[in-house]
Design an enzyme around this catalytic site. Structure first.
Site, PDB file in Angstrom:
ATOM      1  N   GLY A 249       0.775  -1.237   0.000  1.00  0.00           N
ATOM      2  CA  GLY A 249       0.000   0.000   0.000  1.00  0.00           C
ATOM      3  C   GLY A 249       0.801   1.280   0.000  1.00  0.00           C
ATOM      4  N   SER A 250       2.014   1.249  -0.564  1.00  0.00           N
ATOM      5  CA  SER A 250       2.785   2.509  -0.559  1.00  0.00           C
ATOM      6  C   SER A 250       2.196   3.520  -1.542  1.00  0.00           C
ATOM      7  CB  SER A 250       4.265   2.248  -0.844  1.00  0.00           C
ATOM      8  OG  SER A 250       4.470   1.837  -2.170  1.00  0.00           O
ATOM      9  N   ASN A 251       1.672   3.052  -2.668  1.00  0.00           N
ATOM     10  CA  ASN A 251       0.999   4.000  -3.572  1.00  0.00           C
ATOM     11  C   ASN A 251      -0.272   4.545  -2.945  1.00  0.00           C
ATOM     12  OD1 ASN A 251       2.333   4.367  -6.328  1.00  0.00           O
ATOM     13  ND2 ASN A 251       2.533   2.160  -5.986  1.00  0.00           N
TER      14      ASN A 251
ATOM     15  N   LEU B  98      -9.380  -8.102 -13.336  1.00  0.00           N
ATOM     16  CA  LEU B  98     -10.796  -7.795 -13.135  1.00  0.00           C
ATOM     17  C   LEU B  98     -11.610  -8.175 -14.370  1.00  0.00           C
ATOM     18  CD1 LEU B  98     -10.143  -4.357 -11.463  1.00  0.00           C
ATOM     19  CD2 LEU B  98     -11.186  -6.349 -10.333  1.00  0.00           C
TER      20      LEU B  98
ATOM     21  N   HIS C 234       1.128   1.078 -13.040  1.00  0.00           N
ATOM     22  CA  HIS C 234       1.836  -0.114 -13.527  1.00  0.00           C
ATOM     23  C   HIS C 234       3.332   0.196 -13.602  1.00  0.00           C
ATOM     24  CE1 HIS C 234       2.363  -3.927 -15.554  1.00  0.00           C
ATOM     25  NE2 HIS C 234       3.185  -3.316 -16.396  1.00  0.00           N
TER      26      HIS C 234
HETATM   27  C1  GRF Z   1       3.678  -1.158  -7.371  1.00  0.00           C
HETATM   28  O1  GRF Z   1       4.939  -1.379  -7.928  1.00  0.00           O
HETATM   29  C2  GRF Z   1       2.669  -0.970  -8.463  1.00  0.00           C
HETATM   30  O2  GRF Z   1       3.181  -0.331  -9.580  1.00  0.00           O
HETATM   31  C3  GRF Z   1       2.302  -2.384  -8.817  1.00  0.00           C
HETATM   32  O3  GRF Z   1       2.301  -3.080  -7.599  1.00  0.00           O
HETATM   33  C4  GRF Z   1       3.166  -2.410  -6.668  1.00  0.00           C
HETATM   34  C5  GRF Z   1       2.335  -2.089  -5.481  1.00  0.00           C
HETATM   35  O4  GRF Z   1       3.101  -1.524  -4.442  1.00  0.00           O
HETATM   36  N1  GRF Z   1       1.046  -2.403  -9.508  1.00  0.00           N
HETATM   37  P1  GRF Z   1       2.357  -0.797  -3.241  1.00  0.00           P
HETATM   38  O5  GRF Z   1       1.393  -1.805  -2.641  1.00  0.00           O
HETATM   39  O6  GRF Z   1       1.679   0.412  -3.778  1.00  0.00           O
HETATM   40  O7  GRF Z   1       3.455  -0.450  -2.273  1.00  0.00           O
END
Ligand code: GRF
Length: 192
Positions: A14-16, A95, A111
């Protein structure tokens, strides 16, 4: 300004998601994060979101008789939060068309490659194996074809001598955290 309501779908770290939550704290940001839904009960991101006071839900696809019923339930949760926009942030499930079409034009994904290069998994290892000099990430609309929707923003990073999939992933992730909040800002500001 009425802020667009956002639901985030995650499966893990969940860093994004955290980058989106942080951006949405800015007073002029055109979106607010209403809820976080995970298909993995153990996702670290659920704890982070709850700590931030954001609604969370966890749904395991294995508990549903079919993918359609799982995804219909996800839609019910998102609709109960009255979300305008869905952000996929490390959501590790492909999905179905009905779910994708329900949120057409309002669902985006991050992505870790410069799409259309390296759709799918293991993007960093595949980029290194090909000897490319540039790699990066893309925020794109979600359409029925995997990683095929129109890009909203991309960011590039150099591939450096001695890079491993892990070092390259870390360099790309820094850029992911920049472009995802920016892409959500663009989408939220553009929607009626
Ligand atoms: C990220 O590298 C994103 O691009 C990919 O999965 C990873 C998720 O990382 N789809 P996080 O859970 O957001 O840290």
């Amino acid at each position: 300004m009425s802020r667009k309501k956002v639901g985030i779908l995650i499966s893990g770290r969940g860093s994004n998601m955290s980058a989106l939550i942080a951006a949405a704290k800015e007073p002029d940001y055109p979106a607010e994060i209403i809820g976080v839904l995970s298909n993995k009960a153990a996702a670290q991101g659920l704890i982070t979101a709850a700590t931030e006071g954001i609604a969370t839900a966890s749904l395991a696809q294995s508990k549903f008789p079919s993918r359609d019923m799982f995804e219909d339930t996800m839609t019910q949760v998102l609709e109960s939060w009255e979300v305008d926009i869905v952000c996929l942030a490390g959501f590790m499930r492909i999905l179905g068309d009905d779910f994708v079409n329900r949120w057409a034009g309002r669902m985006i994904n991050i992505h870790p490659s410069l799409l259309p290069a390296y759709k799918g998994l293991d993007t960093h290892a595949r980029a290194l194996a090909d000897g490319v000099t540039e790699h990066g990430c893309t925020v794109h609309y979600v359409t029925p074809g995997l990683d095929e929707g129109e890009p909203i923003l991309q960011a590039k990073v150099p591939v450096l001598p001695g890079d491993t999939p892990e070092t390259l992933a870390a360099r790309v992730l820094v850029e992911e955290h920049h472009i995802y909040p920016e892409a959500l800002r663009i989408l939220a500001a553009a929607l009626p």
